[in-house]
Design a protein around this motif. Structure first.
Motif, mmCIF file in Angstrom:
data_model
loop_
_atom_site.group_PDB
_atom_site.id
_atom_site.type_symbol
_atom_site.label_atom_id
_atom_site.label_comp_id
_atom_site.label_asym_id
_atom_site.label_seq_id
_atom_site.Cartn_x
_atom_site.Cartn_y
_atom_site.Cartn_z
ATOM 1 N N TYR A 8 0.821 -1.210 0.000
ATOM 2 C CA TYR A 8 0.000 0.000 0.000
ATOM 3 C C TYR A 8 0.856 1.262 0.000
ATOM 4 C CZ TYR A 8 1.004 -0.346 5.006
ATOM 5 O OH TYR A 8 1.644 -0.473 6.217
ATOM 6 N N ASP A 9 2.158 1.088 0.169
ATOM 7 C CA ASP A 9 3.086 2.211 0.265
ATOM 8 C C ASP A 9 4.258 2.046 -0.699
ATOM 9 O OD1 ASP A 9 4.014 4.602 1.386
ATOM 10 O OD2 ASP A 9 5.133 3.576 2.963
ATOM 11 N N LEU A 10 4.008 1.385 -1.836
ATOM 12 C CA LEU A 10 5.086 1.182 -2.818
ATOM 13 C C LEU A 10 5.539 2.523 -3.386
ATOM 14 C CD1 LEU A 10 3.966 -1.791 -5.105
ATOM 15 C CD2 LEU A 10 5.948 -1.730 -3.596
ATOM 16 N N PRO A 11 6.843 2.685 -3.544
ATOM 17 C CA PRO A 11 7.309 3.896 -4.229
ATOM 18 C C PRO A 11 6.857 3.881 -5.692
ATOM 19 C CG PRO A 11 9.160 2.597 -3.349
ATOM 20 C CD PRO A 11 7.916 1.819 -3.120
ATOM 21 N N LEU A 104 10.400 -5.527 -13.532
ATOM 22 C CA LEU A 104 9.513 -6.685 -13.340
ATOM 23 C C LEU A 104 9.089 -6.820 -11.879
ATOM 24 C CD1 LEU A 104 11.367 -9.198 -15.666
ATOM 25 C CD2 LEU A 104 8.973 -8.480 -15.938
ATOM 26 N N LEU A 105 9.995 -6.552 -10.958
ATOM 27 C CA LEU A 105 9.685 -6.567 -9.535
ATOM 28 C C LEU A 105 8.552 -5.586 -9.233
ATOM 29 C CD1 LEU A 105 10.328 -7.057 -6.443
ATOM 30 C CD2 LEU A 105 11.980 -5.179 -6.691
ATOM 31 N N PHE A 106 8.720 -4.340 -9.643
ATOM 32 C CA PHE A 106 7.703 -3.328 -9.353
ATOM 33 C C PHE A 106 6.375 -3.657 -10.022
ATOM 34 C CE2 PHE A 106 11.039 -0.841 -7.510
ATOM 35 C CZ PHE A 106 10.386 -0.026 -6.588
ATOM 36 N N ASP A 136 12.029 -0.448 0.863
ATOM 37 C CA ASP A 136 11.957 -0.327 2.314
ATOM 38 C C ASP A 136 11.442 -1.633 2.914
ATOM 39 O OD1 ASP A 136 12.366 0.989 4.741
ATOM 40 O OD2 ASP A 136 10.296 1.740 4.804
ATOM 41 N N ALA A 137 11.868 -2.741 2.326
ATOM 42 C CA ALA A 137 11.448 -4.067 2.791
ATOM 43 C C ALA A 137 12.022 -4.334 4.174
ATOM 44 C CB ALA A 137 11.920 -5.145 1.815
ATOM 45 N N MET A 138 11.263 -5.083 4.958
ATOM 46 C CA MET A 138 11.659 -5.396 6.327
ATOM 47 C C MET A 138 11.896 -6.898 6.472
ATOM 48 S SD MET A 138 8.636 -3.185 8.068
ATOM 49 C CE MET A 138 7.512 -3.457 6.690
ATOM 50 N N GLU A 139 12.886 -7.248 7.254
ATOM 51 C CA GLU A 139 13.127 -8.654 7.531
ATOM 52 C C GLU A 139 12.004 -9.187 8.412
ATOM 53 O OE1 GLU A 139 17.047 -9.407 9.072
ATOM 54 O OE2 GLU A 139 17.963 -8.092 7.568
ATOM 55 N N ILE A 140 11.538 -10.382 8.105
ATOM 56 C CA ILE A 140 10.519 -11.032 8.923
ATOM 57 C C ILE A 140 11.251 -11.848 9.979
ATOM 58 C CG2 ILE A 140 8.583 -12.635 8.956
ATOM 59 C CD1 ILE A 140 8.079 -11.883 6.007
ATOM 60 N N PRO A 141 11.110 -11.464 11.248
ATOM 61 C CA PRO A 141 11.835 -12.175 12.302
ATOM 62 C C PRO A 141 11.514 -13.663 12.313
ATOM 63 C CG PRO A 141 10.758 -10.206 13.172
ATOM 64 C CD PRO A 141 10.255 -10.410 11.768
#
Length: 153
Positions: A8-11, A104-106, A136-141
């Protein structure tokens, strides 16, 4: 580890870098299933071929292609390995460095967002720093790298 992306917050992404080179980004068409699956197996792996075939069974098809006048240059899938997952994705070695993988990712993540996903997962990613910087990807603990490969045994 897996990465979590806020869809929802993709650049915003400027596709002109790749389209200006004569490259087209588009959703795959049903009659291309065999050709794309063969291409993916030839250039990447049999496992990825299987995932591409699953993505072709979705409606709409969850395979995005990068092509130019010479043919297929790269692909990306979404929502295949598990709901909301990005990948697999690959770009021909001879076409790397032109921004096709990023485009392709975007495009794939935008499609997931447009279909109602709030978050996307990049499972067992290679270039973690790239995904963190661009998305701004976050690591999933406590996520386990390679767990999906272990499930195939």
């Amino acid at each position: 580890m897996d990465l979590l992306v806020r869809l929802y917050d993709l650049p915003r992404y400027d596709y002109s870098r790749v389209t200006g080179q004569g490259t087209t980004l588009r959703r795959a068409l049903p009659p291309e299933r065999g050709m794309v699956a063969d291409w993916v197996e030839t250039h990447f792996s049999r496992h990825w071929r299987s995932e591409v075939e699953v993505a072709f069974s979705h409606q709409p098809i969850d395979v995005w292609l990068a092509t130019d006048a010479t043919g297929l240059l790269g692909f990306a899938c979404g929502d295949v390995t598990a709901r909301g997952f990005f990948g697999p994705t690959g770009v021909l070695e001879t076409a790397r460095g032109r921004g096709l993988g990023e485009a392709l990712l975007f495009r794939t993540l935008e499609d997931l967002r447009d279909r109602g996903f709030a978050y996307g997962v990049i499972g067992d990613p290679g270039p973690v720093a790239f995904y963190k910087k661009k998305l701004d990807a976050m690591e999933i603990p406590n996520s386990k790298p390679g767990i999906y490969k272990d499930m195939l045994r």
